[in-house]
Design an enzyme around this catalytic site. Structure first.
Site, PDB file in Angstrom:
ATOM      1  N   ARG A  82       6.244  73.803 -12.605  1.00  0.00           N
ATOM      2  CA  ARG A  82       6.619  74.111 -11.214  1.00  0.00           C
ATOM      3  C   ARG A  82       5.441  74.744 -10.469  1.00  0.00           C
ATOM      4  O   ARG A  82       5.198  74.461  -9.296  1.00  0.00           O
ATOM      5  CB  ARG A  82       7.840  75.035 -11.199  1.00  0.00           C
ATOM      6  CG  ARG A  82       8.410  75.234  -9.815  1.00  0.00           C
ATOM      7  CD  ARG A  82       9.745  75.923  -9.837  1.00  0.00           C
ATOM      8  NE  ARG A  82       9.660  77.290 -10.334  1.00  0.00           N
ATOM      9  CZ  ARG A  82      10.722  78.072 -10.590  1.00  0.00           C
ATOM     10  NH1 ARG A  82      11.934  77.588 -10.397  1.00  0.00           N
ATOM     11  NH2 ARG A  82      10.574  79.295 -11.028  1.00  0.00           N
ATOM     12  N   LYS A 179       7.176  77.134  -4.443  1.00  0.00           N
ATOM     13  CA  LYS A 179       7.371  78.572  -4.654  1.00  0.00           C
ATOM     14  C   LYS A 179       6.162  79.318  -4.093  1.00  0.00           C
ATOM     15  O   LYS A 179       5.311  79.831  -4.821  1.00  0.00           O
ATOM     16  CB  LYS A 179       7.592  78.859  -6.141  1.00  0.00           C
ATOM     17  CG  LYS A 179       8.363  80.138  -6.383  1.00  0.00           C
ATOM     18  CD  LYS A 179       8.879  80.178  -7.802  1.00  0.00           C
ATOM     19  CE  LYS A 179       9.296  81.559  -8.231  1.00  0.00           C
ATOM     20  NZ  LYS A 179      10.370  82.157  -7.463  1.00  0.00           N
ATOM     21  N   GLU A 212      21.043  77.689  -1.620  1.00  0.00           N
ATOM     22  CA  GLU A 212      20.809  78.600  -2.754  1.00  0.00           C
ATOM     23  C   GLU A 212      20.949  80.031  -2.263  1.00  0.00           C
ATOM     24  O   GLU A 212      21.207  80.274  -1.089  1.00  0.00           O
ATOM     25  CB  GLU A 212      19.420  78.356  -3.338  1.00  0.00           C
ATOM     26  CG  GLU A 212      18.293  78.642  -2.356  1.00  0.00           C
ATOM     27  CD  GLU A 212      16.912  78.251  -2.852  1.00  0.00           C
ATOM     28  OE1 GLU A 212      16.701  78.196  -4.072  1.00  0.00           O
ATOM     29  OE2 GLU A 212      16.038  77.999  -2.001  1.00  0.00           O
TER      30      GLU A 212
HETATM   31  C1  LIG Z   1      14.468  80.828  -4.008  1.00  0.00           C
HETATM   32  C2  LIG Z   1      14.750  80.742  -5.459  1.00  0.00           C
HETATM   33  N1  LIG Z   1      15.727  79.909  -5.895  1.00  0.00           N
HETATM   34  C3  LIG Z   1      16.013  79.802  -7.195  1.00  0.00           C
HETATM   35  C4  LIG Z   1      15.350  80.544  -8.154  1.00  0.00           C
HETATM   36  C5  LIG Z   1      15.702  80.400  -9.618  1.00  0.00           C
HETATM   37  O1  LIG Z   1      14.627  79.841 -10.329  1.00  0.00           O
HETATM   38  P1  LIG Z   1      14.402  80.173 -11.871  1.00  0.00           P
HETATM   39  O2  LIG Z   1      15.618  79.737 -12.591  1.00  0.00           O
HETATM   40  O3  LIG Z   1      13.219  79.365 -12.252  1.00  0.00           O
HETATM   41  O4  LIG Z   1      14.200  81.631 -11.992  1.00  0.00           O
HETATM   42  C6  LIG Z   1      14.340  81.423  -7.757  1.00  0.00           C
HETATM   43  C7  LIG Z   1      13.596  82.219  -8.736  1.00  0.00           C
HETATM   44  O5  LIG Z   1      12.489  81.936  -9.054  1.00  0.00           O
HETATM   45  C8  LIG Z   1      14.029  81.518  -6.385  1.00  0.00           C
HETATM   46  O6  LIG Z   1      13.073  82.351  -5.964  1.00  0.00           O
END
Ligand SMILES: Cc1ncc(COP(=O)(O)O)c(C=O)c1O
Length: 326
Positions: A82, A179, A212
């Site tokens: 990612r 991200k 989300e």
């Molecule tokens: C905006 C957002 N959505 C979802 C997630 C969940 O991602 P992960 O399961 O990789 O922690 C995160 C965390 O990193 C996030 O910042």
């Protein structure tokens, strides 16, 4: 207002100032690697980045966070995949190869001596100007922080969370799946929810589909028992969600009837049997109330705890663990 004395500081004054800051507000940061410093520091006062770094003054940087569980790093390859995708979409030059970055992450974890916590790492386009485009000749910066991790109240797991639909707009697809260090919508959503007495917020897109939460994905168990997750188009592809979508197949025929990734309309979501928060820090937590209306009977459901067990087992003894050479 009385005049403020503004001394011109030397290097020792700056160091004293940084130490005083950490004394006033202690942090649980165990080790920090900086490509700009060329090594690792363990004194939080020294965990600094130049103000003119493009990540600081223009938000031109990306990051990712992986878990440190019982002296092992969980699912680092998924987080690195990612990270590299975010770097490409942000037009950031890499600092070294994937292998070199992985090696730095593991060595910084070892230097921290921490066995349980989180590993967050950043890529920046580097310092050198205050322009909008990266400075000419800027060297990419790579930073790794080993810290105590985010923790949430036990009641989230035993009693469930209460969330609200945020009034802030969801990010457009490119920014949602990248991200980057631009978390303004996420920050504002969480602040809004907390100020209104909720545990967190949820983004809804312009077409009325569920997005989300602030730093976690949301998912559902439908009335007919399907574990249903929104598509990864307007939301970050959570490493936890992607892994749980695989692990959940083992529950088909017992706790669930199927697994599905599709657009989730708000009306369907509100009628779900269970609503879940998923993420590296929260793992799996039940949401029992949304906009003051209960989800089903308003109590944590069985799929939330079954998924949490599967994830914890994978973190404890699965095949996605890297031993930290302390
Ligand atoms: C905006 C957002 N959505 C979802 C997630 C969940 O991602 P992960 O399961 O990789 O922690 C995160 C965390 O990193 C996030 O910042």
């Amino acid at each position: 207002m009385p005049a403020v004395a503004l001394p011109v500081l030397g290097a020792e004054d700056v160091l004293a100032g940084l130490r005083a800051l950490r004394t006033r507000q202690p942090v649980k940061f165990s080790a920090f690697y900086s490509s700009q410093l060329g090594g690792i520091v363990t004194d939080p006062a020294l965990m600094v980045i130049p103000f003119d770094d493009h990540m600081v003054h223009r938000g031109h940087g990306i990051f990712d966070t992986a878990g440190l569980v019982n002296g092992r790093i969980y699912d680092l390859e998924a987080h690195l995949d990612r990270f590299l995708g975010s770097a490409e979409r942000s037009r950031l030059k890499l600092f070294g190869s994937r292998e070199q970055m992985r090696d730095i992450i593991i060595k910084t974890a070892a230097a921290s001596q921490l066995r349980d916590g989180a590993i967050r790492y950043w890529l920046s386009s580097g310092p050198g100007s205050l322009e909008l485009s990266p400075a000419a000749g800027a060297q990419p910066g790579f930073f790794v922080m080993i810290f105590g991790g985010l923790s949430y109240p036990e009641r989230w797991y035993t009693g469930g969370l209460r969330v609200m639909t945020t009034t802030y707009p969801i990010k457009p697809p490119l920014y949602a799946i990248t991200k980057a260090t631009n978390y303004l919508p996420n920050v504002l959503m969480q602040m809004e929810a907390k100020e209104a007495g909720f545990d967190n917020g949820v983004f809804i897109d312009e077409d009325g589909f569920v997005g989300e939460s602030s730093n976690m994905n949301v998912a559902f168990v439908t009335r007919d028992g399907v574990f249903r997750h929104p598509k990864f188009e307007r939301v970050l592809p959570g490493c936890t969600s992607l892994r749980l979508l695989e692990l959940a197949r083992g529950l088909i025929g017992t706790a669930i009837t199927g697994v599905e990734v599709s657009d989730v309309a708000v009306a369907d979501a509100r009628a779900a049997r269970e609503m879940l928060l998923l993420g590296s820090s929260v793992k799996v937590a039940p949401i029992v109330q949304w906009d003051r209306e209960p989800i089903a009977d308003g109590k944590p459901g069985p799929v939330a705890s079954a998924l949490l067990n599967l994830l914890e087992e994978d973190m404890r003894a699965g095949d996605r663990l890297i031993d930290v050479p302390y």
